[in-house]
Motif scaffolding. Structure first.
Motif, short mmCIF file in Angstrom:
data_model
loop_
_atom_site.label_atom_id
_atom_site.label_comp_id
_atom_site.label_asym_id
_atom_site.label_seq_id
_atom_site.Cartn_x
_atom_site.Cartn_y
_atom_site.Cartn_z
N ASP A 1 0.26 -1.12 -0.13
CA ASP A 1 0.18 0.07 0.19
C ASP A 1 0.75 1.12 0.26
O ASP A 1 0.12 2.19 -0.56
CB ASP A 1 -1.29 -0.45 1.74
CG ASP A 1 -2.44 -1.09 1.16
OD1 ASP A 1 -2.39 -1.87 -0.09
OD2 ASP A 1 -2.91 -1.45 2.01
N VAL B 1 0.36 4.00 -2.74
CA VAL B 1 0.24 5.81 -2.21
C VAL B 1 1.62 6.86 -3.51
O VAL B 1 1.57 7.74 -4.00
CB VAL B 1 0.07 5.82 -1.17
CG1 VAL B 1 -0.01 7.59 -0.62
CG2 VAL B 1 -0.62 5.30 -0.52
N LEU C 1 -5.10 6.37 -10.62
CA LEU C 1 -5.17 5.83 -8.76
C LEU C 1 -6.99 5.15 -9.36
O LEU C 1 -6.39 3.90 -8.99
CB LEU C 1 -6.13 7.07 -8.54
CG LEU C 1 -5.40 7.53 -7.50
CD1 LEU C 1 -6.33 8.93 -6.09
CD2 LEU C 1 -4.87 6.54 -5.87
N ASN D 1 -6.11 1.00 -8.33
CA ASN D 1 -6.87 0.37 -7.48
C ASN D 1 -7.67 -1.07 -8.10
O ASN D 1 -8.08 -1.04 -7.48
CB ASN D 1 -8.02 1.88 -6.59
CG ASN D 1 -7.48 3.02 -5.59
OD1 ASN D 1 -7.00 1.91 -4.44
ND2 ASN D 1 -6.43 3.09 -6.06
N MET E 1 -7.25 6.04 -0.78
CA MET E 1 -5.97 6.59 -1.30
C MET E 1 -6.26 8.57 -1.41
O MET E 1 -5.48 8.61 -1.22
CB MET E 1 -5.72 5.87 -2.34
CG MET E 1 -4.37 5.91 -2.51
SD MET E 1 -3.96 4.60 -4.09
CE MET E 1 -3.58 3.48 -2.27
N THR F 1 -6.04 9.50 1.77
CA THR F 1 -4.62 9.54 2.25
C THR F 1 -3.40 10.38 1.49
O THR F 1 -2.85 10.89 2.07
CB THR F 1 -3.56 7.93 1.76
OG1 THR F 1 -4.75 7.22 2.94
CG2 THR F 1 -2.61 7.94 1.95
N GLN F 2 -3.47 10.76 -0.17
CA GLN F 2 -2.98 11.90 -0.50
C GLN F 2 -3.05 12.86 -0.23
O GLN F 2 -2.22 13.98 -0.33
CB GLN F 2 -3.32 11.88 -2.47
CG GLN F 2 -2.98 10.32 -2.70
CD GLN F 2 -2.96 9.65 -3.89
OE1 GLN F 2 -3.81 10.70 -4.86
NE2 GLN F 2 -2.03 9.42 -4.40
N TYR G 1 -3.38 5.41 5.64
CA TYR G 1 -4.00 3.99 4.38
C TYR G 1 -4.27 2.70 5.38
O TYR G 1 -5.04 2.56 5.25
CB TYR G 1 -2.94 3.95 3.01
CG TYR G 1 -3.77 3.06 2.69
CD1 TYR G 1 -4.64 3.91 1.43
CD2 TYR G 1 -3.84 1.88 2.15
CE1 TYR G 1 -6.03 3.48 0.31
CE2 TYR G 1 -4.50 1.36 0.97
CZ TYR G 1 -5.01 2.18 0.04
OH TYR G 1 -6.22 1.46 -0.32
#
Length: 418
Positions: free
Chosen positions: A115, A119, A128, A132, A342, A345-346, A357
């Motif tokens: 993960d 990222v 993305l 994913n 995600m 998280t970014q 994440y």
């Protein structure tokens, strides 16, 4: 980009194998041996390492490289499968449980590392969505391989040969990761270098509450936390219990392994793949709003089948259709969910992105795990029909939660043009 997708897809494939063994193969095996649904439900405790992974995620973030963590965990999975080949499941049920616990522990650590790499590797909405998709499809393909394919042939090939095959699969992937050029990408190396140079992170390592404050301060995190804890509750209960209802009344274990473990999961992979394509064309909020409503409708249809106890070709066909639709929509929702995670998280600092994440992914597993463990008890206590009415209510509540967020909450911003 193709190198990134192959790399991520392969790692998520081997990560999905323990899940397939435990979610599809083990319940059918235990039910065939006469165990209660409550006891089968409690085997979900073997997933517990996935709940704890957030505790060691900062260690994976700060110590060593992603390559070393990935090679070490995948090699450990190969050794675990090699030792498990000597077990006889009928006589060593605790040994089987220990094997799955060890595999879940190693896979959870591998998940943190891959993960974190994902990222750093995936940039922009297009990457993305595709990344994913590779994650979800790879994971589910591994689950299908272990829970459907191996279940269909275990009577012929035997337990030992099955785990020898898994040993060679894991060993081959470990060698692939060791030489994979994608981990030489400047983005990943830069992220690791930055993480080792920032003086403030040493203080965070000994004061973990600082890390937790940073995690919760990331924009969109509170809503995402509640969402990942609840979005699968009703669906997870239905997906876990409906195959066992069919095993009791309509299908043999081999039929169930094929229709639920292979065909329905194939539809899940199609749904996950379609999710990545749709994300390139439409806003994630609009997609989630519609798909969650469709999932609720599909659960109404599946619940209506519980009134039919007499075996018939028509009932079997309707059951296969119901499982296929449910898995298709579930796969689509999973891709949308992991993309949302995600994206959230970014927004975090690079130094805590893998931990952030992993925190969200841990809660996602926790929500499914706790309810899956209780679902069997609900069915034993109240029966299939009452339990599925509860599952349906939970699903409808989640659809309302998502629908509201797309207009007034955290998903509203995702609908803006990019």
């Amino acid at each position: 980009m193709n190198d990134k997708l192959v790399f991520l897809g392969l790692l998520y494939f081997v990560q999905g194998i323990p899940y397939g063994l435990q979610s599809s193969l083990l319940p059918v095996y235990l039910r065939g041996a006469g165990h209660s649904l409550t006891r089968i439900g409690f085997t979900k405790i073997l997933y517990f390492p996935w709940v704890l992974k957030v505790l060691w995620a900062p260690l994976v973030d700060r110590v060593g490289t992603k390559r070393r963590w990935l090679v070490g965990t995948v090699s450990g999975l190969a050794l675990t499968c090699l030792s498990s080949a000597a077990l006889a499941p009928e006589a060593h049920i605790w040994g089987v449980a220990g094997t799955l616990l060890a595999m879940n522990t190693l896979a959870s650590v591998q998940d943190i590392a891959v993960d974190g790499a994902a990222v750093g590797l995936l940039k922009g909405r297009g990457e993305l969505g595709l990344g994913n998709t590779a994650q979800v499809v790879g994971y589910k393909a591994g689950s299908v391989f272990a829970g459907g394919g191996l279940l269909a042939v275990i009577d012929v090939a035997g337990w030992s040969w099955m785990f020898m095959l898994l040993t060679f699969v894991y060993a081959g992937v470990a060698l692939f990761v060791w030489g994979a050029p994608v981990l030489d990408d400047e983005t990943v190396r830069g992220q690791q270098a930055d993480g080792s140079k920032k003086g403030g992170q040493g203080a965070d390592a000994v004061r973990p509450w600082r890390v937790w404050r940073k995690l919760l301060a990331v924009p969109g995190t509170p809503w995402t936390v509640l969402y990942v804890l609840t979005y699968k509750l009703g669906e997870q209960g239905a997906v876990t219990m409906f195959p066992l209802f069919l095993l009791d009344h309509h299908m043999t274990a081999r039929e169930l392994g094929f229709w639920n473990g292979v065909i329905a999961m194939g539809f899940s992979i199609c749904g996950s793949s379609l999710g990545g394509l749709l994300l390139a064309q439409f806003s994630i909020g609009a997609l989630m709003r519609r798909v969650f409503v469709l999932r609720t409708i599909s659960m109404v249809f599946q619940s209506s089948l519980l009134t039919v106890l007499e075996p018939s070709p028509l009932m079997k066909g309707m059951a296969v259709l119901s499982m296929s639709v449910q898995h298709f929509l579930g796969g689509l929702i999973t891709t949308l969910t992991f993309t949302t995670m995600m994206h959230c998280t970014q927004r975090a600092e690079e130094s805590i992105q893998a931990t952030h994440y992993s925190f969200l992914a841990t809660l996602e597993v926790l929500g499914k795990l706790m309810f899956s463990a209780l679902a069997g008890g609900l069915v034993d206590w109240f029966g299939f029909q009452v339990a599925f009415l509860f599952f349906l209510t939970l699903s409808a509540g989640t659809a309302l939660h998502v629908w509201t967020a797309t207009f007034t909450g955290a998903l509203r911003e995702h609908q803006q043009p990019k």
